[in-house]
Design a protein around this motif. Sequence first.
Motif, short mmCIF file in Angstrom:
data_model
loop_
_atom_site.label_atom_id
_atom_site.label_comp_id
_atom_site.label_asym_id
_atom_site.label_seq_id
_atom_site.Cartn_x
_atom_site.Cartn_y
_atom_site.Cartn_z
N GLU A 13 1.21 -1.50 -0.05
CA GLU A 13 0.41 -0.24 -0.42
C GLU A 13 0.41 1.43 -0.16
O GLU A 13 0.66 2.25 -0.97
CB GLU A 13 -0.97 -0.07 1.09
N ASN B 178 1.42 4.87 -2.64
CA ASN B 178 1.58 5.84 -2.62
C ASN B 178 2.13 6.74 -2.90
O ASN B 178 2.07 7.61 -3.56
CB ASN B 178 0.32 5.89 -1.13
N LYS C 262 -7.08 11.10 -3.53
CA LYS C 262 -7.58 10.68 -5.04
C LYS C 262 -8.95 10.63 -5.98
O LYS C 262 -9.10 10.34 -6.91
CB LYS C 262 -6.64 9.35 -4.80
N ALA D 80 -5.72 2.53 3.83
CA ALA D 80 -4.50 1.83 4.31
C ALA D 80 -3.36 2.70 5.75
O ALA D 80 -3.77 1.91 6.57
CB ALA D 80 -3.58 2.36 2.72
#
Length: 671
Positions: free
Chosen positions: A32, A36, A82, A101
């Motif tokens: 994760e 990112n 996002k 996350a």
Amino acid sequence: MEPGKIRKLEEVVVNRIAAGEVVQRPCNALKEMIENSLDAKATQIQVTVKQGGLKLLQIQDNGTGIRKEDLEIVCERFTTSKLREFEDLTSIATYGFRGEALASISHVAHLTITTRTNDSKCAWKASYVDSKLTGPPKPCAGNQGTQISVEDLFYNVATRRKALKSPGEEHAKVAEVVSRYAVHNSKVSFTLKKQGENSTDIRTPPNSTVVDNIRIIFGPSVARELLELSLEDDKLKFKLNGHISNANYSVKKCVFLLFINHRLVDSTALRKAIETVYASYLPKNSHPFMYLSLEIAPQNVDVNVHPTKHEVHFLHEESIIEKIQQAVETRLLGCNSSRTFYTQALLPGANPAPELVNENEQSGSSGSGEKKDKIYAHQMVRTDSRDQKLDKFLSKPARNKDEQMDEDFEESGNSSSNDPKPERREIRLTSVLMLISEFENGCHAGLREAVKNMTFVGCVNPQYALIQHGNKLYLTNTSSLSEELFYQLLLADFGNFGVLKLSTPASINELALIALDLEESGWSEADGNKEDLANYIVTLLQSKSPMLDDYFSLKIDDDGNLCTLPYIIDDYVPAMEGLPMYILRLATEVDWDDEKECFQTFCRETARFYRIQRNNEPNQVEANDNWKWVVEHVIYPAMRKSLLPPQHFAQDTTFLQIANLTDLYRVFERC
Ligand code: ADP
Ligand code: MG
């Protein structure tokens, strides 16, 4: 008895349980965080771990950074930069955490973020527990980008902690995730190291290529045997790119790197389907290497799969898999027949070109299906039909590899170069790099071109073979070519060899004595007593043994026995007759004092031992034709891939042009 009172669970407990479901192991969290960093446009990603990520899992990137004012909420659930509109969900959140996350991680570990954006004067550091800041962010020094440290993972979830594998296994998983993302994102530089250690486990350069990164991470033996795969289907709305190993390569365990819409996932159905295709090309119980990047319309990916379940399903799965299978099959077939071997049944002049080409193909005398360049009849070589070998019609020639290996060797279980070596060592010894650049710079461009595109015609004897390049036919010296090949590979793969294990260790003392008895050794009374010399050789080589083992996988045990030799190219074992002289020459011909000289002379001598020898011939030829198979299917293909012929090969008799076919045909036509 009173019924148990139903109580609502405390919110943090609920969150913790949920988080433990989402993040199950260090590598899940890492995946994760890598995503990112990639989302933040990082070009460098450094991962540092301690105890497989259980004690510390840190990732540093040079991406956009996080704005100071966002630090307060960045770890709350459902905060993300996002997606802004609900509609985005259906297209973006295919299998994402949708802003979960960091929140999840903060519920099961101590999380610290240090970050700096382009326009901020300093970096800001903030720590989190259960999604919340533990205090206001503190200013500190730092470069643009983000560093996220996850410490003491599952400190508050004993059950999860207990379910974890050993730090070693977790580390291997972490390395797997880093190496896979490094292959898929070859423009981004990745490093992985253990905290407190200077050396890196993985390091890929920025702006690299997929194939280079496969070479760095999985080793040259697979990188040399890759086929590029690409496929697009408008109807099924998918696009595929990738690199898969050809029929010359196999591993004990399938290596499958699958990215769907740029996320690392797994699809057992797809893997199995492709493996069935390979099954008819690879030896039993061996598997391919595959890296595939699949892009599917986002709405077609099954969103009902749990975020940590890497296993995915997608719409039209069966049809897409079938298309991929076909593409793999075509590619494998194409590669198998790339060994063009043009033959001609008739004398030239009788027929125009096209029919002739077809006739030859139908009669089975041509080994090819797919041709890159059209070859006209007048450019073809006539060969004796008795030279036809059955094996060229088989995908895997009928050759008993196991038997051959077993004679003197067994491939060692853990470090054969067939296995992917995620921890390939980077060699930075100046001496080695200099030797490599010497043969790189000394390469004869014309000969390289010829070697790269040559067509193997046949073996004359172990020492000589015939090859065709363009319209020219050459007599090539397999011994000198293979010696040069092994020399170059010994340097190129320096420090990264698999091992060839002798089934019974061989006494160096005895080998030396055998060598001294050979005329070739040139021993005379003046050299001294043979026993003394043999003892000296044992002591000398034993004193070099840690270095030889480390760099060349050549092991000598405490009793002075030779146990292993380097595994330089797949499917190749040197002729054991040469072993005694090799041992003797290691003592007499290698300059052990100067580092560069030492590596050069050692590699030369080792290459001399590994090369195809003239004297393989006498009794072996009739006994078995194995050497022929090896020369054609192992040595020449390896040369085609990587041999850089030195300048002097153009002058000496290594390449002897014996015919220019165009001229030859003119002669024939007059008859
Ligand atoms: P998501 O990635 O689904 O948005 P995350 O919990 O993974 O959710 O991250 C939350 C937010 O934190 C991201 O949307 C992003 O704005 C920010 N973020 C996390 N990691 C980084 C990073 N390495 N660089 C820049 N921003 C980051
Ligand atoms: Mg994320």
